[in-house]
Scaffold this motif. Structure first.
Motif, mmCIF file in Angstrom:
data_model
loop_
_atom_site.group_PDB
_atom_site.id
_atom_site.type_symbol
_atom_site.label_atom_id
_atom_site.label_comp_id
_atom_site.label_asym_id
_atom_site.label_seq_id
_atom_site.Cartn_x
_atom_site.Cartn_y
_atom_site.Cartn_z
ATOM 1 N N GLY A 68 0.816 -1.214 0.000
ATOM 2 C CA GLY A 68 0.000 0.000 0.000
ATOM 3 C C GLY A 68 0.851 1.267 0.000
ATOM 4 O O GLY A 68 2.050 1.228 0.262
ATOM 5 N N LYS A 69 0.197 2.398 -0.286
ATOM 6 C CA LYS A 69 0.924 3.671 -0.349
ATOM 7 C C LYS A 69 0.682 4.529 0.879
ATOM 8 O O LYS A 69 1.462 5.405 1.188
ATOM 9 C CB LYS A 69 0.503 4.429 -1.606
ATOM 10 N N ASP A 70 -0.415 4.294 1.576
ATOM 11 C CA ASP A 70 -0.794 5.150 2.700
ATOM 12 C C ASP A 70 -0.309 4.576 4.028
ATOM 13 O O ASP A 70 -0.659 3.448 4.390
ATOM 14 C CB ASP A 70 -2.319 5.313 2.754
ATOM 15 N N ASN A 71 0.495 5.377 4.746
ATOM 16 C CA ASN A 71 0.922 5.003 6.101
ATOM 17 C C ASN A 71 -0.247 5.220 7.056
ATOM 18 O O ASN A 71 -1.030 6.153 6.884
ATOM 19 C CB ASN A 71 2.092 5.870 6.572
ATOM 20 N N ARG A 72 -0.334 4.367 8.048
ATOM 21 C CA ARG A 72 -1.339 4.578 9.089
ATOM 22 C C ARG A 72 -0.756 4.140 10.422
ATOM 23 O O ARG A 72 0.195 3.351 10.469
ATOM 24 C CB ARG A 72 -2.640 3.859 8.777
ATOM 25 N N LEU A 73 -1.340 4.652 11.506
ATOM 26 C CA LEU A 73 -0.880 4.295 12.847
ATOM 27 C C LEU A 73 -1.425 2.930 13.233
ATOM 28 O O LEU A 73 -2.581 2.596 12.925
ATOM 29 C CB LEU A 73 -1.340 5.335 13.872
ATOM 30 N N TYR A 74 -0.587 2.156 13.901
ATOM 31 C CA TYR A 74 -0.985 0.828 14.364
ATOM 32 C C TYR A 74 -0.469 0.674 15.780
ATOM 33 O O TYR A 74 0.715 0.892 16.047
ATOM 34 C CB TYR A 74 -0.389 -0.237 13.441
ATOM 35 N N GLU A 75 -1.339 0.278 16.697
ATOM 36 C CA GLU A 75 -0.957 0.143 18.104
ATOM 37 C C GLU A 75 -0.722 -1.333 18.415
ATOM 38 O O GLU A 75 -1.652 -2.125 18.472
ATOM 39 C CB GLU A 75 -2.068 0.704 19.003
ATOM 40 N N VAL A 76 0.547 -1.683 18.587
ATOM 41 C CA VAL A 76 0.909 -3.062 18.923
ATOM 42 C C VAL A 76 0.545 -3.346 20.374
ATOM 43 O O VAL A 76 -0.030 -4.378 20.698
ATOM 44 C CB VAL A 76 2.415 -3.327 18.675
ATOM 45 N N SER A 77 0.889 -2.425 21.250
ATOM 46 C CA SER A 77 0.517 -2.503 22.666
ATOM 47 C C SER A 77 0.263 -1.071 23.144
ATOM 48 O O SER A 77 0.358 -0.137 22.356
ATOM 49 C CB SER A 77 1.627 -3.178 23.479
ATOM 50 N N LYS A 78 -0.042 -0.892 24.422
ATOM 51 C CA LYS A 78 -0.390 0.440 24.932
ATOM 52 C C LYS A 78 0.724 1.456 24.728
ATOM 53 O O LYS A 78 0.474 2.627 24.536
ATOM 54 C CB LYS A 78 -0.765 0.355 26.410
ATOM 55 N N ARG A 79 1.968 1.024 24.752
ATOM 56 C CA ARG A 79 3.094 1.957 24.636
ATOM 57 C C ARG A 79 3.830 1.835 23.312
ATOM 58 O O ARG A 79 4.881 2.433 23.128
ATOM 59 C CB ARG A 79 4.078 1.712 25.775
ATOM 60 N N SER A 80 3.317 1.030 22.389
ATOM 61 C CA SER A 80 4.023 0.808 21.129
ATOM 62 C C SER A 80 3.168 1.209 19.938
ATOM 63 O O SER A 80 2.359 0.424 19.453
ATOM 64 C CB SER A 80 4.426 -0.670 20.992
ATOM 65 N N LEU A 81 3.354 2.418 19.465
ATOM 66 C CA LEU A 81 2.699 2.887 18.241
ATOM 67 C C LEU A 81 3.660 2.729 17.074
ATOM 68 O O LEU A 81 4.849 3.013 17.198
ATOM 69 C CB LEU A 81 2.296 4.347 18.369
ATOM 70 N N CYS A 82 3.143 2.262 15.948
ATOM 71 C CA CYS A 82 3.962 2.049 14.762
ATOM 72 C C CYS A 82 3.278 2.690 13.564
ATOM 73 O O CYS A 82 2.061 2.834 13.538
ATOM 74 C CB CYS A 82 4.130 0.567 14.476
ATOM 75 N N LEU A 83 4.074 3.004 12.551
ATOM 76 C CA LEU A 83 3.531 3.371 11.246
ATOM 77 C C LEU A 83 3.623 2.135 10.368
ATOM 78 O O LEU A 83 4.698 1.529 10.254
ATOM 79 C CB LEU A 83 4.341 4.500 10.620
ATOM 80 N N ILE A 84 2.504 1.761 9.757
ATOM 81 C CA ILE A 84 2.498 0.566 8.916
ATOM 82 C C ILE A 84 1.888 0.895 7.559
ATOM 83 O O ILE A 84 1.208 1.901 7.380
ATOM 84 C CB ILE A 84 1.707 -0.593 9.558
ATOM 85 N N VAL A 85 2.140 0.010 6.604
ATOM 86 C CA VAL A 85 1.543 0.048 5.277
ATOM 87 C C VAL A 85 0.961 -1.342 5.042
ATOM 88 O O VAL A 85 1.603 -2.351 5.363
ATOM 89 C CB VAL A 85 2.613 0.372 4.211
ATOM 90 N N ASP A 86 -0.261 -1.421 4.509
ATOM 91 C CA ASP A 86 -0.916 -2.712 4.298
ATOM 92 C C ASP A 86 -0.295 -3.490 3.140
ATOM 93 O O ASP A 86 0.162 -2.905 2.151
ATOM 94 C CB ASP A 86 -2.413 -2.515 4.002
ATOM 95 N N LEU A 87 -0.300 -4.823 3.272
ATOM 96 C CA LEU A 87 0.044 -5.737 2.180
ATOM 97 C C LEU A 87 -1.271 -6.272 1.630
ATOM 98 O O LEU A 87 -2.086 -6.806 2.375
ATOM 99 C CB LEU A 87 0.900 -6.903 2.697
ATOM 100 N N VAL A 88 -1.477 -6.131 0.326
ATOM 101 C CA VAL A 88 -2.744 -6.486 -0.290
ATOM 102 C C VAL A 88 -2.503 -7.522 -1.390
ATOM 103 O O VAL A 88 -1.533 -7.425 -2.146
ATOM 104 C CB VAL A 88 -3.420 -5.222 -0.886
ATOM 105 N N CYS A 89 -3.402 -8.496 -1.493
ATOM 106 C CA CYS A 89 -3.321 -9.508 -2.546
ATOM 107 C C CYS A 89 -3.725 -8.875 -3.877
ATOM 108 O O CYS A 89 -4.755 -8.203 -3.973
ATOM 109 C CB CYS A 89 -4.259 -10.673 -2.222
ATOM 110 N N ARG A 90 -2.924 -9.100 -4.902
ATOM 111 C CA ARG A 90 -3.202 -8.546 -6.230
ATOM 112 C C ARG A 90 -4.478 -9.149 -6.820
ATOM 113 O O ARG A 90 -5.234 -8.476 -7.520
ATOM 114 C CB ARG A 90 -2.029 -8.825 -7.168
ATOM 115 N N GLY A 91 -4.757 -10.418 -6.515
ATOM 116 C CA GLY A 91 -5.897 -11.103 -7.119
ATOM 117 C C GLY A 91 -7.243 -10.716 -6.544
ATOM 118 O O GLY A 91 -8.176 -10.389 -7.279
#
Length: 198
Positions: free
Chosen positions: A83-106
């Motif tokens: 994916g092209k859009d970064n978004r916030l993802y909370e792994v735990s209460k103190r761990s925020l990450c920026l992630i990009v989605d992996l999407v199936c082409r099919g």
């Protein structure tokens, strides 16, 4: 000076424990994910859980996250779109990450994520392909077991030796048929003469 050495030793000790806490025994996780360690099986192909397109394989294995039910791969196939859009993802209460989605082409299903920015304790995940185990399936190469049954109990491969034996048997049968045909002609001729005399 003594306080500085004590601080340095404390920092080294905390760095070592941080490193040890992030180490993962991938053999144990592989056994949980695949039933057995990969040494016993062939390579594993990971496929989209919905449309079954291949997305990666175990030759690019980077590890797994037991608590999050994820596997990490270093490389993926062209069937995976990042994916092209970064978004916030909370792994735990103190761990925020920026992630990009992996999407199936099919089928355009979200299969996992790439961590673009992580806190220090999650650096091992950054810039690897993290797949959600629930969204993918796997196939172990060489695990196929179904075979077609042989047509006859003594079926043999066609070799030169086998072909020679078959040709010899055909020649003997041809000679036998010709001999029987000749004998039949003689019998018919004898019957014909018997009919003419009567």
């Amino acid at each position: 000076m003594a306080a500085r050495e004590k601080s340095l030793k404390h920092r080294q000790k905390s760095e070592n424990t941080t490193f040890e806490a992030s180490s993962i025994d991938s053999t144990a996780v592989e056994e949980k994910l695949f039933g057995q360690a990969e040494e016993d099986d062939g390579p594993v192909v990971f496929i989209c859980g919905k449309c079954k397109l291949p997305v990666g394989d175990s030759l690019s294995w980077d590890g797994s996250e037991d608590g999050q039910n994820q596997i990490r791969l270093k490389r993926v196939t062209d069937n995976v779109l990042v994916g092209k859009d970064n978004r916030l993802y909370e792994v735990s209460k103190r761990s925020l990450c920026l992630i990009v989605d992996l999407v199936c082409r099919g089928c355009h299903s979200v299969l996992g994520m790439v961590y673009a920015s992580t806190p220090k304790n999650l650096d091992h995940k950054r810039f690897t392909f993290c797949f959600n185990v629930a969204d993918i399936d796997s196939y172990v190469l060489g695990s196929a077991s179904q075979m077609l049954a042989a047509e006859g109990p003594k079926e043999q491969p066609v070799t030169l030796e086998y072909r020679g034996i078959v040709e010899q048997q055909l020649t003997e049968m041809k000679m036998l048929v010709m001999s029987m045909a000749q004998r039949l002609e003689e019998i018919e001729a004898g019957l014909q003469e018997g009919c003419d005399e009567a």
